[in-house]
Write a protein that holds these residues in place. Structure first.
Motif, PDB file in Angstrom:
ATOM      1  N   PHE A  39      -5.143 -10.474  -3.452  1.00  0.00           N
ATOM      2  CA  PHE A  39      -4.690  -9.868  -3.670  1.00  0.00           C
ATOM      3  C   PHE A  39      -4.219 -10.016  -5.176  1.00  0.00           C
ATOM      4  N   GLY A  40      -4.183  -8.938  -6.692  1.00  0.00           N
ATOM      5  CA  GLY A  40      -4.039  -9.441  -7.462  1.00  0.00           C
ATOM      6  C   GLY A  40      -1.962  -9.521  -8.294  1.00  0.00           C
ATOM      7  N   SER A  41      -1.677  -9.450  -9.353  1.00  0.00           N
ATOM      8  CA  SER A  41       0.281  -9.251  -9.722  1.00  0.00           C
ATOM      9  C   SER A  41       0.281  -8.003  -9.235  1.00  0.00           C
ATOM     10  N   ASP A  42      -0.626  -7.025  -9.953  1.00  0.00           N
ATOM     11  CA  ASP A  42      -0.150  -5.749  -9.951  1.00  0.00           C
ATOM     12  C   ASP A  42      -0.740  -4.916  -8.306  1.00  0.00           C
ATOM     13  N   TYR A  43      -0.108  -4.031  -8.087  1.00  0.00           N
ATOM     14  CA  TYR A  43      -0.679  -2.963  -6.743  1.00  0.00           C
ATOM     15  C   TYR A  43      -2.101  -2.462  -7.344  1.00  0.00           C
ATOM     16  N   GLY A  44      -2.807  -2.450  -6.470  1.00  0.00           N
ATOM     17  CA  GLY A  44      -4.321  -1.217  -6.336  1.00  0.00           C
ATOM     18  C   GLY A  44      -5.057  -2.633  -6.271  1.00  0.00           C
ATOM     19  N   CYS A  45      -4.746  -4.052  -6.761  1.00  0.00           N
ATOM     20  CA  CYS A  45      -5.676  -4.507  -7.329  1.00  0.00           C
ATOM     21  C   CYS A  45      -6.364  -5.489  -5.816  1.00  0.00           C
ATOM     22  N   CYS A  46      -7.639  -6.317  -5.482  1.00  0.00           N
ATOM     23  CA  CYS A  46      -8.340  -6.692  -3.941  1.00  0.00           C
ATOM     24  C   CYS A  46      -9.478  -6.969  -4.818  1.00  0.00           C
ATOM     25  N   PHE A  47      -8.943  -8.377  -4.056  1.00  0.00           N
ATOM     26  CA  PHE A  47     -10.332  -9.259  -4.530  1.00  0.00           C
ATOM     27  C   PHE A  47     -11.318  -9.993  -3.407  1.00  0.00           C
ATOM     28  N   VAL A  48     -12.605  -9.768  -3.197  1.00  0.00           N
ATOM     29  CA  VAL A  48     -13.145  -9.841  -1.380  1.00  0.00           C
ATOM     30  C   VAL A  48     -14.242 -10.785  -1.906  1.00  0.00           C
ATOM     31  N   THR A 155      -9.070  -2.431   0.746  1.00  0.00           N
ATOM     32  CA  THR A 155      -7.879  -2.266   1.018  1.00  0.00           C
ATOM     33  C   THR A 155      -6.546  -1.835  -0.549  1.00  0.00           C
ATOM     34  N   ALA A 156      -7.518  -2.017  -1.440  1.00  0.00           N
ATOM     35  CA  ALA A 156      -6.956  -1.214  -2.231  1.00  0.00           C
ATOM     36  C   ALA A 156      -6.210  -0.488  -3.148  1.00  0.00           C
ATOM     37  N   LEU A 157      -6.799   0.537  -1.450  1.00  0.00           N
ATOM     38  CA  LEU A 157      -5.839   1.936  -1.849  1.00  0.00           C
ATOM     39  C   LEU A 157      -4.441   1.460  -0.564  1.00  0.00           C
ATOM     40  N   CYS A 158      -4.932   1.023   0.420  1.00  0.00           N
ATOM     41  CA  CYS A 158      -3.831   0.559   0.892  1.00  0.00           C
ATOM     42  C   CYS A 158      -2.870  -0.239   0.120  1.00  0.00           C
ATOM     43  N   HIS A 159      -3.082  -1.361  -0.906  1.00  0.00           N
ATOM     44  CA  HIS A 159      -2.229  -2.297  -1.846  1.00  0.00           C
ATOM     45  C   HIS A 159      -1.785  -1.179  -2.801  1.00  0.00           C
ATOM     46  N   SER A 186      -0.682   8.133   1.911  1.00  0.00           N
ATOM     47  CA  SER A 186      -0.591   8.669   2.544  1.00  0.00           C
ATOM     48  C   SER A 186      -2.216   8.533   3.194  1.00  0.00           C
ATOM     49  N   ILE A 187      -2.459   7.455   4.175  1.00  0.00           N
ATOM     50  CA  ILE A 187      -3.492   7.223   4.472  1.00  0.00           C
ATOM     51  C   ILE A 187      -3.809   6.955   6.117  1.00  0.00           C
ATOM     52  N   TYR A 188      -5.137   8.089   7.098  1.00  0.00           N
ATOM     53  CA  TYR A 188      -4.997   7.955   7.803  1.00  0.00           C
ATOM     54  C   TYR A 188      -5.580   6.760   8.833  1.00  0.00           C
ATOM     55  N   HIS A 189      -6.499   6.160   7.957  1.00  0.00           N
ATOM     56  CA  HIS A 189      -7.313   5.374   9.386  1.00  0.00           C
ATOM     57  C   HIS A 189      -8.081   4.584   7.911  1.00  0.00           C
ATOM     58  N   MET A 190      -8.358   3.615   8.243  1.00  0.00           N
ATOM     59  CA  MET A 190      -9.255   2.799   7.732  1.00  0.00           C
ATOM     60  C   MET A 190     -10.880   2.706   7.817  1.00  0.00           C
ATOM     61  N   PRO A 191     -12.116   3.457   7.346  1.00  0.00           N
ATOM     62  CA  PRO A 191     -13.314   3.326   7.786  1.00  0.00           C
ATOM     63  C   PRO A 191     -13.761   2.086   7.191  1.00  0.00           C
ATOM     64  N   LEU A 269      -1.987  -7.606   3.830  1.00  0.00           N
ATOM     65  CA  LEU A 269      -1.682  -6.792   3.105  1.00  0.00           C
ATOM     66  C   LEU A 269       0.212  -6.836   3.776  1.00  0.00           C
ATOM     67  N   GLU A 270       0.276  -7.361   5.161  1.00  0.00           N
ATOM     68  CA  GLU A 270       2.083  -7.780   5.377  1.00  0.00           C
ATOM     69  C   GLU A 270       1.917  -8.784   4.999  1.00  0.00           C
ATOM     70  N   ASN A 271       1.081 -10.457   5.290  1.00  0.00           N
ATOM     71  CA  ASN A 271       1.196 -11.294   4.091  1.00  0.00           C
ATOM     72  C   ASN A 271       2.161 -10.952   2.411  1.00  0.00           C
ATOM     73  N   ASP A 272       1.376 -10.474   1.777  1.00  0.00           N
ATOM     74  CA  ASP A 272       2.140 -10.374   0.692  1.00  0.00           C
ATOM     75  C   ASP A 272       2.964  -9.126   0.127  1.00  0.00           C
ATOM     76  N   LYS A 273       3.069  -8.049   1.402  1.00  0.00           N
ATOM     77  CA  LYS A 273       4.356  -7.849   1.421  1.00  0.00           C
ATOM     78  C   LYS A 273       5.314  -8.658   1.382  1.00  0.00           C
ATOM     79  N   LYS A 274       5.123  -9.811   2.428  1.00  0.00           N
ATOM     80  CA  LYS A 274       6.652 -10.572   2.086  1.00  0.00           C
ATOM     81  C   LYS A 274       6.720 -11.021   1.205  1.00  0.00           C
ATOM     82  N   ALA A 275       5.387 -12.367   0.805  1.00  0.00           N
ATOM     83  CA  ALA A 275       5.603 -12.562  -0.055  1.00  0.00           C
ATOM     84  C   ALA A 275       6.512 -12.292  -1.343  1.00  0.00           C
ATOM     85  N   ARG A 276       5.841 -10.581  -1.795  1.00  0.00           N
ATOM     86  CA  ARG A 276       6.365 -10.193  -2.702  1.00  0.00           C
ATOM     87  C   ARG A 276       8.148  -9.931  -2.519  1.00  0.00           C
TER      88      ARG A 276
END
Length: 402
Positions: A39-48, A155-159, A186-191, A269-276
């Motif tokens: 993830f990037g420094s800002d919310y909503g930025c994801c590298f895959v 992943t970016a939408l969840c972040h 608000s995300i119901y599922h991840m396709p 996502l959980e690891n990024d949340k703990k780190a922040r």
């Protein structure tokens, strides 16, 4: 897909390896490449990173007017950018057939599957709603673009976190992250989309094809599914006819792969949340190695300064007395002036040359100049001396003028 086609020998080698259920990177036919999510420094930025395929997704939002047909729902917009940096086959500023296909497939996968609650994006019914924009940029192309793009987008939408708002009458106030904590979507599922490539009219099947395998395949099947085994979208390309049993087998394989990828996304996502929350290094800064400069390192040695004066006195006593300087009379060279008792001056003397003729001529000229100076000093107050060899003119004021 690529401007450089495969050679016949390379094509035959790859097809022979596929018949023997072998792949160039050592994978089995149903294996995925190594996937890395950062993830990037800002919310909503994801590298895959999916093997050598690299994709970055960035989510942004803004307040806009809703559609007339759906005044209580927000707007979702997706855009995939294929730049020449990823592959020489892509052209800048021109939307190719591949980009159109990927955009439509991504919209079916995420927007049409209703994975996001669009009604929660409504601020004022019929006036103000949130427009969520997802931009996916391809950094390097090595096959399975849809699979990497779908993982990066969801992943970016969840972040992502949108700003909090408040409504007072007709006035809408948007708060920054310093004033109020941003709100997640608000995300119901991840396709997630899984790609299957078929060879020799469906005889052989490979999961997550690379770029070279995509050049040889006869057809491609993309299945978007969530971890609940619900098919969100399915699309086939290449003009190959598939049997019902082949589609069912692909859906079973996709259900297993989607569960593994969903678990990987949740863990990231959980690891990024703990780190922040802990305030440690997170996002892109976490992947940067810590490098230290060792060239400026100095060896620190202890220095005793207690007996410095004693040592200095010993050194002075043991040292020899320097010899006294003897003044010697130095014969000055022509054109040198010295100050002191017993020293000689040579002002007004010309340099002597080795040639006798030059000495005689130079001496005669000097005597004539001296005589001329004496005569002029007696008759006038100002004496001017001019020399043909010198460009400067010196003016001397005599004391009698005063």
């Amino acid at each position: 897909m690529n401007d450089t086609p495969l050679a016949n020998c390379e094509r035959d080698f790859l097809l022979k390896a596929i018949e023997e259920k072998k792949r160039l990177d050592g994978r089995q036919p149903y294996d995925y490449r190594r996937m890395k999510i950062t993830f990037g420094s800002d919310y909503g930025c994801c590298f895959v990173d999916l093997g050598k395929t690299k994709v970055v997704a960035q989510v942004s939002c803004e307040l806009v007017a809703p559609k007339e047909s759906r005044p209580n729902e927000g707007i979702m917009f997706f855009n995939i950018e294929l730049s020449p940096m990823a592959s020489p086959a892509f052209e800048r500023g021109r939307q190719s057939e591949l980009s159109v296909t990927l955009n439509r497939q991504l919209e079916r996968c995420l927007r049409n599957s209703k994975c996001i609650d669009t009604e929660s994006l409504c601020v004022v019914s019929g006036e103000k709603v949130w427009q969520i924009r997802v931009d996916v940029h391809l950094l390097n192309h090595d096959g399975d673009l849809m699979g990497a793009a779908s993982v990066a987008a969801i992943t970016a939408l969840c972040h992502f976190r949108r700003p909090d708002v408040s409504i007072q009458g007709d006035e809408v106030t948007v708060y920054g992250p310093e004033e109020r904590d941003p709100i997640p979507l608000s995300i119901y599922h991840m396709p997630i989309s899984v790609s299957f490539s078929f060879f020799q009219q469906g005889t052989y099947l490979l999961v997550d094809p690379c770029e070279r395998e995509e050049q040889l395949m006869d057809g491609l099947l993309m299945i978007a599914m969530n971890k609940h085994r619900e098919i969100c979208s399915i699309q086939s390309s290449g003009g190959i006819l598939l049997l019902k049993e082949q589609v069912i087998r692909c859906s079973k394989i996709a259900s297993v792969k989607v569960s593994e990828i969903t678990e990987l996304i949740s863990k990231a996502l959980e690891n990024d949340k703990k780190a922040r929350k802990a305030g440690s290094r997170c996002g892109f800064a976490e992947s940067m190695p810590q490098e230290r400069i060792t060239a400026l390192k100095k060896d620190e040695t202890s220095v005793e300064v207690s007996d410095v004066m004693d040592r200095a006195n010993d050194i002075i006593q043991k040292s020899e007395v320097p010899p006294r300087a003897v003044s010697s009379v130095v014969v000055p060279v022509p054109g040198v002036g010295q100050v002191g008792q017993g020293l000689q001056n040579s002002w007004g003397l010309e340099e002597e040359d080795d040639d006798d003729d030059d000495d005689e001529n130079g001496g005669g000229e000097l005597e004539e100049k001296v005589m001329k100076m004496e005569e002029e000093s007696r008759g006038g107050d100002v004496v001017e001396i001019s020399d043909s060899e010198e460009e400067e003119v010196v003016v001397l004021h005599s004391e009698t003028a005063k």
